[in-house]
Design a protein around this motif. Structure first.
Motif, PDB file in Angstrom:
ATOM      1  N   VAL A 444      52.124  38.321  38.142  1.00  0.00           N
ATOM      2  CA  VAL A 444      51.534  39.519  39.202  1.00  0.00           C
ATOM      3  C   VAL A 444      52.412  38.673  40.516  1.00  0.00           C
ATOM      4  O   VAL A 444      51.975  37.304  40.929  1.00  0.00           O
ATOM      5  CB  VAL A 444      50.030  39.235  39.552  1.00  0.00           C
ATOM      6  N   PHE A 445      53.153  39.289  41.297  1.00  0.00           N
ATOM      7  CA  PHE A 445      53.794  38.770  42.678  1.00  0.00           C
ATOM      8  C   PHE A 445      53.173  39.544  43.581  1.00  0.00           C
ATOM      9  O   PHE A 445      53.367  40.746  43.589  1.00  0.00           O
ATOM     10  CB  PHE A 445      55.183  38.767  42.473  1.00  0.00           C
ATOM     11  N   GLY A 446      52.902  38.952  44.696  1.00  0.00           N
ATOM     12  CA  GLY A 446      52.503  39.694  45.864  1.00  0.00           C
ATOM     13  C   GLY A 446      52.760  39.119  47.283  1.00  0.00           C
ATOM     14  O   GLY A 446      52.917  37.911  47.254  1.00  0.00           O
ATOM     15  N   ILE A 447      52.353  40.074  48.196  1.00  0.00           N
ATOM     16  CA  ILE A 447      52.537  39.448  49.480  1.00  0.00           C
ATOM     17  C   ILE A 447      51.373  39.848  50.457  1.00  0.00           C
ATOM     18  O   ILE A 447      50.701  40.816  50.045  1.00  0.00           O
ATOM     19  CB  ILE A 447      53.791  39.999  50.183  1.00  0.00           C
ATOM     20  N   ARG A 448      50.734  38.972  51.300  1.00  0.00           N
ATOM     21  CA  ARG A 448      49.639  39.117  52.186  1.00  0.00           C
ATOM     22  C   ARG A 448      50.317  39.404  53.768  1.00  0.00           C
ATOM     23  O   ARG A 448      50.786  38.347  54.114  1.00  0.00           O
ATOM     24  CB  ARG A 448      48.450  38.045  51.827  1.00  0.00           C
ATOM     25  N   LEU A 449      49.889  40.557  54.292  1.00  0.00           N
ATOM     26  CA  LEU A 449      50.579  40.850  55.508  1.00  0.00           C
ATOM     27  C   LEU A 449      49.443  40.895  56.442  1.00  0.00           C
ATOM     28  O   LEU A 449      48.413  41.578  56.348  1.00  0.00           O
ATOM     29  CB  LEU A 449      51.433  41.672  55.658  1.00  0.00           C
ATOM     30  N   GLU A 450      49.580  40.357  57.973  1.00  0.00           N
ATOM     31  CA  GLU A 450      48.451  40.964  58.772  1.00  0.00           C
ATOM     32  C   GLU A 450      48.728  42.381  59.237  1.00  0.00           C
ATOM     33  O   GLU A 450      49.738  42.789  59.111  1.00  0.00           O
ATOM     34  CB  GLU A 450      49.001  39.942  60.176  1.00  0.00           C
ATOM     35  N   VAL A 451      47.529  42.797  59.357  1.00  0.00           N
ATOM     36  CA  VAL A 451      47.509  44.189  59.954  1.00  0.00           C
ATOM     37  C   VAL A 451      48.148  44.604  61.159  1.00  0.00           C
ATOM     38  O   VAL A 451      47.837  43.960  62.166  1.00  0.00           O
ATOM     39  CB  VAL A 451      46.209  44.907  59.711  1.00  0.00           C
TER      40      VAL A 451
END
Length: 451
Positions: A444-451
């Motif tokens: 699992v590769f993911g990115i977390r971005l600010e809304v």
């Protein structure tokens, strides 16, 4: 611009503190001594007046009081005035100080400090007096006692002079010894400066010896060790980056050089030259993409990229990317499933670039005829987008987002090892981060971005 040395500054500060301390202590002691002397003089005056009153009450002749007075006091600074009701006044005053008018204390009232009269004589000397009424056999008598504090003034003046001289000597001594003591105390800074000055690329792994530093310099030594560790890590990364970059550039350059050398070996047809140019263009395009990616990573590391944020639908944007990459996935008989909703405010072009890299990575390294899943989550102030595919866990998961890093099982495939680094850089620019985990047989590769 002149900047005084640290030794001079500390000497000035220490000398100033010493001067203030000596001055304050001397002033406090002077006031305490003065108050004590005044209290003693007042008690002496009160006690003598009470004794003379008692002598008269016991039947003593008022004319004989001067005899007792001469035995009790120092006539050079004490004054006695006796005023009988029916006899001539008796005055003993060798001080030359004129007595002011004083209301006598009644015979039945005991003398106290509240009844004292104080004044400053013509020569500036302090004086105090007490007047009492006494009952003698011959009738009422008024007794007035006074003291001119000349000896006290001389004593205080001498004490004041000696205090000033001692304080001055202490200040001068501290000013002379402070530089020597301060320089001795600052030797640790000199040793620390020498250690820092010897810092080189081959000594970054050698920490500053903290046990040799005084307690005040321990935070600085710890900060220097932290800095050295960071520099050592960055230097290793830079060296590795330079090696990887040279390796990535060397391959296409050698290919171009070899193809051109072979082509120039003998005359070729137009079609062969065209094929050669097409191959050269393909290699040059790869070099151009590599250069562009490296430039982007360098600018992103210094936050030198302006984000053109816009709000867009996550489902529509990801669906468009999947449609674009679906032919590549179909070549390996793969399917891509999308579970996305909501909207995101971000740089759409950079977001698409990051997701393209994640999807391409999944298509390239997942087994054939497998399923790739794309999911979005809304968690507080962040939007999370994950791409998962079947695969073996990465052996070094802490390195997956490093530049030019490629696992041993993927070194034979195409690519430069910058794709996941670009994903991490884009996520960081949006106030988030990129991550990897392996769960239930899926990467699992993911990115977390600010809304």
């Amino acid at each position: 611009m002149y900047s005084p040395s640290l030794t001079l500054r500390l000497t000035a500060i220490f000398t100033l503190i010493m001067a203030l301390a000596c001055g304050g202590i001397s002033l406090l002691l002077y006031k305490a001594l003065r108050s004590e002397l005044i209290w003693r003089d007042d008690q002496t005056l009160i006690n003598r007046a009470a004794q003379l009153r008692q002598l008269l009450a016991d039947g003593a002749n008022p004319g004989a009081l001067p005899l007792y007075f001469n035995r009790m006091v120092d006539t050079r600074q004490d004054i006695l005035i006796i005023r009988p009701q029916d006899a001539q006044n008796v005055t003993i005053n060798h001080t030359g100080v004129a007595m002011p008018g004083i209301a006598p204390t009644p015979a039945g009232v005991a003398p106290s400090e509240k009844q004292l009269r104080r004044w400053i004589s013509n020569d500036g000397t302090e004086a105090s007096a007490l007047s009492l009424q006494a009952d003698a056999l011959a009738g009422p008598v008024t007794i007035t006692l006074a003291r001119v504090a000349r000896e006290r003034a001389v004593m205080l003046a001498s004490y004041r002079q000696q205090s000033i001289l001692i304080s001055l000597a202490a200040v001068l001594l501290s000013a002379a010894l402070s530089p020597l003591l301060i320089r001795r105390g600052l030797r640790s800074i000199g040793r620390l400066s020498k250690v820092v000055a010897e810092t080189g690329s081959d000594r970054l792994t050698h920490p500053v010896p903290l046990p040799a530093l005084p307690r005040e310099l321990l935070p600085l030594g710890e900060a220097l060790n932290t800095m050295r560790h960071s520099l050592a890590t960055d230097f290793i990364r830079l060296t590795q980056f330079a090696d990887d970059l040279a390796h990535e550039i060397r391959t296409p350059v050698n290919v171009l050089l070899g193809q051109n050398q072979v082509a120039l070996g003998h005359t070729r047809t137009v079609e062969e030259y065209q094929a050669l140019l097409e191959g050269n263009i393909e290699e040059l395009e790869g070099l151009s993409r590599l250069t562009e990616n490296i430039l982007f990573l360098a600018r992103a590391a210094h936050h030198n990229i302006k984000l053109n944020k816009e709000t867009f639908s996550l489902h529509d944007t990801l669906e468009g990317l999947i449609d674009f990459l679906e032919p590549v996935a179909e070549e390996r008989e793969m399917s891509i499933e999308l579970y996305a909703d909501g909207r995101l405010s971000a740089d759409k072009m950079l977001f698409q670039r990051a997701m393209t890299n994640l999807l391409t990575n999944a298509i390239r390294y997942a087994p054939e005829m497998s399923r790739i899943a794309v999911r979005t989550f809304h968690r507080g102030e962040y939007v999370v987008v994950e791409v998962s595919n079947i695969g073996e866990p990465v052996r070094e998961p802490d390195k997956v987002f490093e530049r030019f890093w490629r696992g041993d099982n993927v070194r034979h495939t195409a690519g430069s090892g910058l794709g996941l680094s670009l994903v991490s850089a884009i996520a960081t620019l949006h106030g988030g981060n990129a991550y990897y985990r392996h769960e239930q047989g899926r990467n699992v590769f993911g990115i977390r971005l600010e809304v």
